[in-house]
Design an enzyme around this catalytic site. Sequence first.
Site, PDB file in Angstrom:
ATOM      1  N   ASP A 189       0.775   5.052   2.020  1.00  0.00           N
ATOM      2  CA  ASP A 189       0.039   5.744   3.076  1.00  0.00           C
ATOM      3  C   ASP A 189      -0.663   6.942   2.431  1.00  0.00           C
ATOM      4  OD1 ASP A 189       1.124   3.901   4.760  1.00  0.00           O
ATOM      5  OD2 ASP A 189       2.643   5.226   5.608  1.00  0.00           O
TER       6      ASP A 189
ATOM      7  N   HIS B 268       0.844  -1.200   0.000  1.00  0.00           N
ATOM      8  CA  HIS B 268       0.000   0.000   0.000  1.00  0.00           C
ATOM      9  C   HIS B 268       0.877   1.247   0.000  1.00  0.00           C
ATOM     10  CE1 HIS B 268       1.135  -0.442   4.232  1.00  0.00           C
ATOM     11  NE2 HIS B 268       0.876   0.857   4.379  1.00  0.00           N
TER      12      HIS B 268
ATOM     13  N   ARG C  52       6.405  -9.099  15.789  1.00  0.00           N
ATOM     14  CA  ARG C  52       6.994  -7.793  15.487  1.00  0.00           C
ATOM     15  C   ARG C  52       5.990  -6.701  15.804  1.00  0.00           C
ATOM     16  NH1 ARG C  52       6.826  -4.687  10.698  1.00  0.00           N
ATOM     17  NH2 ARG C  52       8.602  -3.280  10.522  1.00  0.00           N
TER      18      ARG C  52
ATOM     19  N   HIS D 207       4.795   0.193   0.021  1.00  0.00           N
ATOM     20  CA  HIS D 207       5.491  -0.631   1.010  1.00  0.00           C
ATOM     21  C   HIS D 207       4.550  -1.689   1.582  1.00  0.00           C
ATOM     22  CE1 HIS D 207       3.681   2.795   3.091  1.00  0.00           C
ATOM     23  NE2 HIS D 207       3.636   2.068   4.196  1.00  0.00           N
TER      24      HIS D 207
END
Length: 189
Positions: A63, A61, A128, A118
């Site tokens: 941002d 996607h 994580r 990203h």
Amino acid sequence: MEKLANKLLCCILDSLGVTVDDIEWAQKAEKSGSKVGQRAIRLNHYPVCPEPERAMGLAAHTDSTILTILHQSNMGGLQVFKEEYGWVTVEPVSGALVVNIGDLFHILSNGKIPSVVHRARVNQTRSRISIAYLWGGPAGDVEIRPIPKIVGPVGASLYRPITWNQYLRLKFEVFDKALDAIRVVNPTN
Ligand SMILES: O=C(O)CCC(=O)C(=O)O
Ligand SMILES: [Fe+2]
């Protein structure tokens, strides 16, 4: 974080020969003492995954933001897409933050500084966490558009004006096609 974000924006705008004052809505907000754009913090948690090759933590996607400041723990997982190389892992560096350009900056810069595609991978043995500081656009019916000084007197504005809320709705509807959806087909100055 707000100070850092402001400083980063100033530096990036400076590299394009403009300042925050060249963004009409931002200048108005600053003058009236209100915040420039909406801010949010997002916490991402990626649990251990037994088959990481068959799952994705966060799908590819961009941002929607002006910019996003990201803290990833010492666990890698973030990848950016580079035209020439494909997916490249952004290795975590102790004490460092990642800055991602978002769609709103893409629009403001008339596509000169594109938003970054990203995604986040999951890991077989360790979970994580990442923390994203998201700097978004203005509330209400304020229109976002390419900065006139960047477009130039004889240049063409590549994106049509849109409010932040309309853009978010569009992103929800057409996802990675949102920038294309507001791109002017035959731009004239
Ligand atoms: O977890 C990451 O490294 C990426 C998070 C991200 O892209 C986001 O929150 O928008
Ligand atoms: Fe993201």
